[in-house]
Design an enzyme around this catalytic site. Structure first.
Site, PDB file in Angstrom:
ATOM      1  N   LYS A   1      10.024   4.013 -31.265  1.00 36.67           N
ATOM      2  CA  LYS A   1       9.202   3.346 -32.273  1.00 36.67           C
ATOM      3  C   LYS A   1       9.769   3.644 -33.655  1.00 36.67           C
ATOM      4  CE  LYS A   1       4.258   2.906 -33.457  1.00 36.67           C
ATOM      5  NZ  LYS A   1       2.908   3.344 -33.019  1.00 36.67           N
TER       6      LYS A   1
ATOM      7  N   CYS B   1       3.938  -1.315 -31.138  1.00 33.61           N
ATOM      8  CA  CYS B   1       2.693  -1.349 -31.907  1.00 33.61           C
ATOM      9  C   CYS B   1       2.889  -1.619 -33.389  1.00 33.61           C
ATOM     10  CB  CYS B   1       1.909  -0.066 -31.672  1.00 33.61           C
ATOM     11  SG  CYS B   1       0.145  -0.237 -32.098  1.00 33.61           S
TER      12      CYS B   1
ATOM     13  N   GLU C   1       1.724   1.045 -24.783  1.00 33.52           N
ATOM     14  CA  GLU C   1       2.338   2.161 -25.497  1.00 33.52           C
ATOM     15  C   GLU C   1       1.937   3.490 -24.845  1.00 33.52           C
ATOM     16  OE1 GLU C   1       2.578   3.731 -30.165  1.00 33.52           O
ATOM     17  OE2 GLU C   1       1.141   2.167 -29.573  1.00 33.52           O
TER      18      GLU C   1
END
Length: 631
Positions: free
Chosen positions: A115, A169, A46
């Site tokens: 994200k 994540c 990330e």
């Protein structure tokens, strides 16, 4: 040929926080390493271009500018290269900043995925900097690093059946991960660019989370997390790298390394797609999610980074074997107990030869009696010596029945078979298929009639491997009233008998251990001059360990002969050469096809694993299917 495999890699990087110029070189170094290994998909952590822990520096125009310059350099670095690279960076789109994964291939940005779930609890404070990708109701055009592309939720067709979905994540840790929806609409490879800090016991939870998500989604899951070079103001990151496939962790990298780490795996895309094709929970590609096509050339794959399990029916660890055997034995006994109870049977009739299969069936009968609260005397064990019976198997059969307390009946079939030979005009000196099958059918007739006489259920002894190979006499040992071993492969029968031996009294255990050491044989031909078994099954049809390997992978996944061959070569490289494997593979495929008529009318019996040949359940096949195209 690539045999349905797709080579992927996860890497953690040695980087510098807020230094994209330095970090891009580490990413380029990882690309070089991946290309040497013929990797087709490389996943970085990330925000790998900037570092995850930049905090308020993410708002800096200079950092954003440097990140885009680094991205442009990485994109140009991939020109002419046959690899998909996924990097992480902050991307500004109009008035918001997004934490994104950028998909790069051959000098182009194929798409950008933001994200969705932005953590803002405990040590995380991401909503201070980043907006959620959930704001994108559809993909939007964006120009960045000299490339026209699109940003939003999307999947990528990589070719060769591989379809890529991305989450970042926290997306994995929420109750409904984006990967679940991505997979439902076609993705079979999920990558996760992560920055997951470490604390006690988190690594185990993360490991299980990734493995379980790959199982639920029937996908490969590639996870790459930020490493120890991130800021340690309040947190420490470990650089966790993991690659899972359908519930199995294929590889797990070293944590807390101060150098670049890379793990590599050959993902079996054909296997995943085969499982999914039988599962109607997975739809075709949907227009609800953005879609891009990337023409990755999936070159020949040597399976170097693929572990091939030689014994797919058997767990790898002793603890798992014991647990598996306990569960299978319980399924067999519970199924038999229910059937006995339902029909009001007084007990069981079972033919006992002193071999493995009949031994397991007898042990199941004993356990079923225990479950029903009935004495083992209600089991009528019948031994039927014939022309091929040896002293060893006969004595083991008698001793085992005595040790288990079952009712014993001995009926020789020799005179009845000789009379039958005379009736049908067969010379008893000709030891052909008629000679052998006469004995098998005579035994079956006795067992059925004794079951009728005593109001009992005839319990079958044949196993899954014999059904697959047709190694049973039609309307002989092929038939019973309930077949407790019908979905237990030969390689697993041994473990089940051994499991029961270890929980038995010393006398029973000793007998079972000797049965385990006895060669597998139907004993339908006379013993040799020393009184030993002359007819050994594996001398005739080949090693059961090979056939069970072929059976599992052919029935479960529909693999081609070429793939079965190359997989078996790797799995049994120190046991059989290619010529031997090819010989027995052809035998397996031919026998499997021509024996379907026997499987089309097999008795009821409990399914215990993922492979079953019941015509009422897992396997429906015409009895006259031609095998020419398969061998």
């Amino acid at each position: 040929m690539n045999y349905g495999m797709f080579r992927v890699a996860s890497t953690s990087l040695k980087l510098k926080v807020a230094n994209p110029a330095y970090n891009k070189n580490e990413i380029k170094s990882a690309i070089d390493n991946a290309l040497k290994k013929h990797i087709r998909l490389l996943v970085t952590p990330e925000l790998s271009i900037t570092g995850y822990t930049c905090a308020d520096l993410f708002f800096s125009a200079d950092l954003q500018k440097e990140a885009e310059a680094a991205l442009r350099d990485i994109v140009e670095y991939t020109v002419g290269e046959n690899i998909v690279v996924i990097v992480g960076m902050p991307i500004k789109f109009y008035n918001s900043l997004y934490n994104c994964a950028v998909v790069i291939f051959n000098g182009s940005i194929m798409g950008i995925v933001p994200k969705i779930n932005i953590p803002n609890y405990s040590e995380f404070y991401e909503k201070r900097w980043f907006a959620s990708g959930d704001e994108f109701k559809s993909c939007q055009p964006i120009y960045i690093a000299g490339c026209e592309t699109k940003i939003g939720n999307q999947i990528f067709d990589l070719g060769s059946g591989a379809v890529l979905g991305i989450e970042i994540c926290e997306d994995l840790w929420v109750s409904t991960p984006p990967s679940s929806e991505l997979c439902r609409h076609g993705a079979n490879i999920i990558v996760n660019l992560s920055a997951s800090d470490e604390y006690v016991a988190k690594a185990k939870y993360r490991y299980d989370l990734i493995a379980n998500q790959s199982a639920r989604c029937i996908c490969s899951y590639i996870y790459a997390s930020a490493g120890v070079c991130e800021s340690t103001t309040d947190l420490v990151f470990s650089g966790a790298t993991l690659i899972a496939e359908n519930g199995t962790m294929l590889c797990c990298g070293k944590r807390f390394s101060r150098e670049n780490e890379m793990i590599v795996a050959d993902i079996d895309i054909e296997k995943l797609n085969s499982i999914r094709s039988k599962d109607t929970s997975f739809n075709n590609l949907s227009t609800e999610i953005g879609f891009s096509r990337i023409n990755v050339h999936n070159n020949e794959n040597d399976l170097r980074y693929r572990y091939i399990d030689a014994y797919p029916f058997i767990p790898s660890s002793n603890d798992e074997i014991e647990e598996r055997c306990e569960e299978i034995f319980a399924i067999q006994a519970s199924g038999l107990a229910k059937r006995l109870e339902h029909i009001g049977s007084a007990g069981c009739v079972v033919g006992i030869s002193g071999g493995l299969d009949s031994t397991l069936a007898l042990l199941v009968c004993v356990e079923a009696m225990r479950l029903l609260g009935k004495p083992t005397e209600n089991i009528l064990g019948i031994t039927m010596p014939g022309f091929g019976t040896t002293d060893r198997t006969y004595n083991n059969a008698i001793m085992l029945m005595k040790s288990l307390g079952v009712t014993i009946k001995e009926i020789s079939i020799k005179d009845a078979c000789l009379q039958h030979f005379d009736d049908i005009g067969h010379d008893e000196k000709i030891k052909d298929i008629t000679y052998e099958n006469t004995q098998a059918r005579e035994r079956t007739q006795i067992l059925f009639d004794m079951a009728n006489k005593h109001n009992c259920l005839l319990v079958g002894t044949g196993d899954l491997s014999e059904l697959a190979m047709g190694w049973c006499t039609y309307n002989g040992d092929h038939m019973s009233m309930y077949a407790v071993n019908c979905s237990v492969p030969k390689t697993l029968v041994r473990y089940l008998v051994d499991y029961v031996s270890e929980i038995s009294d010393d006398n029973t255990k000793g007998i079972l251990k000797d049965i385990l050491d006895t060669p597998v044989s139907p004993e339908l031909l006379p013993p040799d001059r020393n009184g030993e078994i002359a007819q050994k099954t594996e001398d005739n049809i080949g090693p059961y360990e090979l056939h069970d390997f072929f059976l599992y992978n052919f029935v479960r996944f529909g693999f081609s002969k070429e793939k079965l061959l190359v997989m078996a070569e790797k799995a049994f490289k120190d046991v059989y050469d290619k010529k031997t494997i090819d010989k027995w593979l052809k035998v397996f495929l031919k026998r499997f096809f021509i024996s379907q008529f026997k499987r089309s009318c097999i008795p009821d019996g409990p399914k215990v694993g993922s492979v079953s040949l019941s015509p009422r359940g897992d396997w429906r096949m015409p009895s006259d299917a031609d095998f020419t195209s398969f061998i």
